[in-house]
Motif scaffolding. Structure first.
Motif, PDB file in Angstrom:
ATOM      1  N   GLU A  78      44.239  24.984  46.701  1.00  0.00           N
ATOM      2  CA  GLU A  78      44.517  25.060  48.137  1.00  0.00           C
ATOM      3  C   GLU A  78      43.348  25.654  48.922  1.00  0.00           C
ATOM      4  O   GLU A  78      43.241  25.456  50.134  1.00  0.00           O
ATOM      5  CB  GLU A  78      45.782  25.879  48.386  1.00  0.00           C
ATOM      6  N   ALA A  79      42.469  26.386  48.251  1.00  0.00           N
ATOM      7  CA  ALA A  79      41.316  26.978  48.928  1.00  0.00           C
ATOM      8  C   ALA A  79      40.380  25.908  49.477  1.00  0.00           C
ATOM      9  O   ALA A  79      39.610  26.170  50.401  1.00  0.00           O
ATOM     10  CB  ALA A  79      40.560  27.897  47.970  1.00  0.00           C
ATOM     11  N   GLU A  80      40.453  24.702  48.905  1.00  0.00           N
ATOM     12  CA  GLU A  80      39.583  23.608  49.342  1.00  0.00           C
ATOM     13  C   GLU A  80      40.322  22.617  50.232  1.00  0.00           C
ATOM     14  O   GLU A  80      39.730  21.617  50.658  1.00  0.00           O
ATOM     15  CB  GLU A  80      39.034  22.867  48.108  1.00  0.00           C
ATOM     16  N   GLN A  81      41.575  22.869  50.532  1.00  0.00           N
ATOM     17  CA  GLN A  81      42.382  21.913  51.284  1.00  0.00           C
ATOM     18  C   GLN A  81      42.069  21.978  52.777  1.00  0.00           C
ATOM     19  O   GLN A  81      42.069  23.051  53.382  1.00  0.00           O
ATOM     20  CB  GLN A  81      43.873  22.186  51.044  1.00  0.00           C
ATOM     21  N   ALA A  82      41.810  20.834  53.367  1.00  0.00           N
ATOM     22  CA  ALA A  82      41.477  20.766  54.789  1.00  0.00           C
ATOM     23  C   ALA A  82      42.650  21.252  55.638  1.00  0.00           C
ATOM     24  O   ALA A  82      43.811  21.020  55.312  1.00  0.00           O
ATOM     25  CB  ALA A  82      41.125  19.328  55.167  1.00  0.00           C
ATOM     26  N   GLY A  83      42.333  21.926  56.729  1.00  0.00           N
ATOM     27  CA  GLY A  83      43.361  22.371  57.663  1.00  0.00           C
ATOM     28  C   GLY A  83      43.865  23.772  57.424  1.00  0.00           C
ATOM     29  O   GLY A  83      44.609  24.317  58.250  1.00  0.00           O
ATOM     30  N   ARG A  84      43.485  24.378  56.312  1.00  0.00           N
ATOM     31  CA  ARG A  84      43.932  25.743  56.028  1.00  0.00           C
ATOM     32  C   ARG A  84      42.965  26.765  56.626  1.00  0.00           C
ATOM     33  O   ARG A  84      41.750  26.541  56.656  1.00  0.00           O
ATOM     34  CB  ARG A  84      44.053  25.987  54.525  1.00  0.00           C
ATOM     35  N   ARG A  85      43.515  27.898  57.032  1.00  0.00           N
ATOM     36  CA  ARG A  85      42.685  29.029  57.467  1.00  0.00           C
ATOM     37  C   ARG A  85      42.584  30.000  56.302  1.00  0.00           C
ATOM     38  O   ARG A  85      43.599  30.399  55.726  1.00  0.00           O
ATOM     39  CB  ARG A  85      43.304  29.706  58.679  1.00  0.00           C
ATOM     40  N   LEU A  86      41.381  30.352  55.953  1.00  0.00           N
ATOM     41  CA  LEU A  86      41.137  31.267  54.840  1.00  0.00           C
ATOM     42  C   LEU A  86      40.954  32.665  55.413  1.00  0.00           C
ATOM     43  O   LEU A  86      40.073  32.886  56.249  1.00  0.00           O
ATOM     44  CB  LEU A  86      39.907  30.827  54.052  1.00  0.00           C
ATOM     45  N   VAL A  87      41.792  33.586  54.957  1.00  0.00           N
ATOM     46  CA  VAL A  87      41.872  34.904  55.580  1.00  0.00           C
ATOM     47  C   VAL A  87      41.504  35.992  54.570  1.00  0.00           C
ATOM     48  O   VAL A  87      42.203  36.193  53.574  1.00  0.00           O
ATOM     49  CB  VAL A  87      43.290  35.184  56.136  1.00  0.00           C
ATOM     50  N   ASP A  88      40.405  36.695  54.831  1.00  0.00           N
ATOM     51  CA  ASP A  88      40.052  37.895  54.060  1.00  0.00           C
ATOM     52  C   ASP A  88      40.793  39.070  54.705  1.00  0.00           C
ATOM     53  O   ASP A  88      40.467  39.468  55.822  1.00  0.00           O
ATOM     54  CB  ASP A  88      38.547  38.158  54.111  1.00  0.00           C
ATOM     55  N   VAL A  89      41.757  39.621  54.013  1.00  0.00           N
ATOM     56  CA  VAL A  89      42.623  40.649  54.612  1.00  0.00           C
ATOM     57  C   VAL A  89      41.964  42.025  54.613  1.00  0.00           C
ATOM     58  O   VAL A  89      42.279  42.882  55.432  1.00  0.00           O
ATOM     59  CB  VAL A  89      43.983  40.685  53.883  1.00  0.00           C
ATOM     60  N   GLY A  90      41.015  42.261  53.702  1.00  0.00           N
ATOM     61  CA  GLY A  90      40.410  43.587  53.602  1.00  0.00           C
ATOM     62  C   GLY A  90      40.801  44.250  52.295  1.00  0.00           C
ATOM     63  O   GLY A  90      41.161  43.582  51.330  1.00  0.00           O
ATOM     64  N   VAL A  91      40.763  45.568  52.277  1.00  0.00           N
ATOM     65  CA  VAL A  91      41.047  46.294  51.047  1.00  0.00           C
ATOM     66  C   VAL A  91      41.954  47.482  51.330  1.00  0.00           C
ATOM     67  O   VAL A  91      41.856  48.108  52.386  1.00  0.00           O
ATOM     68  CB  VAL A  91      39.734  46.768  50.369  1.00  0.00           C
ATOM     69  N   VAL A  92      42.838  47.749  50.384  1.00  0.00           N
ATOM     70  CA  VAL A  92      43.716  48.914  50.454  1.00  0.00           C
ATOM     71  C   VAL A  92      43.600  49.657  49.124  1.00  0.00           C
ATOM     72  O   VAL A  92      43.800  49.053  48.062  1.00  0.00           O
ATOM     73  CB  VAL A  92      45.189  48.525  50.705  1.00  0.00           C
ATOM     74  N   ARG A  93      43.280  50.931  49.169  1.00  0.00           N
ATOM     75  CA  ARG A  93      43.212  51.736  47.943  1.00  0.00           C
ATOM     76  C   ARG A  93      44.593  52.305  47.641  1.00  0.00           C
ATOM     77  O   ARG A  93      45.277  52.821  48.524  1.00  0.00           O
ATOM     78  CB  ARG A  93      42.193  52.862  48.079  1.00  0.00           C
ATOM     79  N   VAL A  94      44.994  52.197  46.378  1.00  0.00           N
ATOM     80  CA  VAL A  94      46.338  52.626  45.980  1.00  0.00           C
ATOM     81  C   VAL A  94      46.236  53.490  44.729  1.00  0.00           C
ATOM     82  O   VAL A  94      45.574  53.108  43.756  1.00  0.00           O
ATOM     83  CB  VAL A  94      47.263  51.417  45.702  1.00  0.00           C
ATOM     84  N   ARG A  95      46.902  54.633  44.761  1.00  0.00           N
ATOM     85  CA  ARG A  95      46.931  55.529  43.594  1.00  0.00           C
ATOM     86  C   ARG A  95      48.030  55.059  42.642  1.00  0.00           C
ATOM     87  O   ARG A  95      49.114  55.635  42.580  1.00  0.00           O
ATOM     88  CB  ARG A  95      47.165  56.968  44.037  1.00  0.00           C
ATOM     89  N   CYS A  96      47.746  53.984  41.934  1.00  0.00           N
ATOM     90  CA  CYS A  96      48.703  53.472  40.940  1.00  0.00           C
ATOM     91  C   CYS A  96      47.945  52.607  39.946  1.00  0.00           C
ATOM     92  O   CYS A  96      46.777  52.246  40.166  1.00  0.00           O
ATOM     93  CB  CYS A  96      49.820  52.660  41.619  1.00  0.00           C
TER      94      CYS A  96
END
Length: 281
Positions: A78-96
């Protein structure tokens, strides 16, 4: 020195869009590494001792490994599928544990209680029967035929809908979610969880999405997904034990936990134990 099959897996260590020649220091499985853009414009990663590491740039992120990966990074067509928006959400650090982070992503039953009036709501709390399997040809965990009522299944959703879900675990610290796309009911939105194990009980989580949504501002898409995961973080950081138990007698599963049970069995089968607790304490 680290050993075991998880050393030879691919892990996300940063976003391509934030890469520069100055580089950034980070940690992978307890080992300091540095990630930077090389003079040729491509990503490079080296250990604290200067050892060059293998690198892949894909799905908006830089991936590397402390070992020698024996297979390519998993495919998300799906990363190569036309019409999709690719969203880099960022990073969250989690103590787990990084494995705990993936397992929580696979959990459907918590939606009405943790993501109230967004991904779930009372009285719609029952998890209907669904199918879970380990697909031997791809060596992946899959959960399919999942249905769940959601007041706001995505930022683009205008009303509550019964959402179809599929989960896929292609790597020990990564999961891919396919869910009904509100603007295109016949298509799947793709939401992923890429987890970088910093230590056995600490991780950086890098969500990434491939969506059908032509109208929502990118900032709103990012904030919506960050809000969902931040609601999960407080739960994850208070789970006991902090490492993921692989002993089947340590926690009692319910019908809603079928994906978790399969994931743990798959981890144990492959000796993917970084971040796991093998024996009851």
């Amino acid at each position: 020195m680290l050993s075991g099959p998880m050393v030879d897996e691919w892990y996300p260590v940063g976003m391509i869009s934030q890469l520069d020649t100055a580089g950034r220091n980070t940690v992978l499985m307890g080992h300091p590494i540095r990630v930077a853009k090389g003079i040729d414009g491509k990503a490079e990663a080296v250990t604290g001792e200067g050892r060059a590491l293998p690198v892949i740039e894909r799905y908006g992120h830089v991936w590397t490994s402390l070992g020698t990966p024996n297979k390519p990074l998993f495919d998300i067509p799906e990363a190569e599928q036309a019409g999709r928006r690719l969203v880099d959400v960022g990073v969250v650090r989690v103590r787990c544990s990084p494995l705990r982070a993936v397992e929580n992503f696979l959990d459907i039953a918590h939606f009405p209680f943790v993501h109230t009036d967004i991904l779930g709501a009372e009285p719609h709390t029952e998890v209907e029967n669904y199918k879970v399997e380990i697909r031997e040809d791809a060596d992946e965990v899959w959960a399919t035929q999942i249905k769940f009522f959601q007041p706001q299944a995505a930022k683009s959703a205008e009303n509550g809908i019964t959402t179809d879900y599929m989960y896929r675990v292609p790597a020990p610290t990564c999961s891919v979610l396919y869910k009904t796309s509100p603007p295109r009911p016949g298509e799947w939105d793709v939401i992923t969880l890429f987890v970088q194990p910093l230590a056995e009980d600490l991780c950086d989580v890098w969500p990434w999405m491939a969506l059908f949504d032509d109208t929502t501002p990118m900032t709103d898409l990012i904030h919506f997904q960050q809000m969902i995961f931040l609601q999960d973080r407080s739960i994850l950081e208070n789970q006991i034990p902090r490492l993921l138990p692989l002993d089947p007698g340590m926690e009692i599963p319910t019908r809603a936990d079928l994906t978790s049970v399969a994931y743990r069995r798959w981890l144990k089968r492959h000796h993917y134990t970084y971040g796991a607790q093998l024996v009851a304490q």
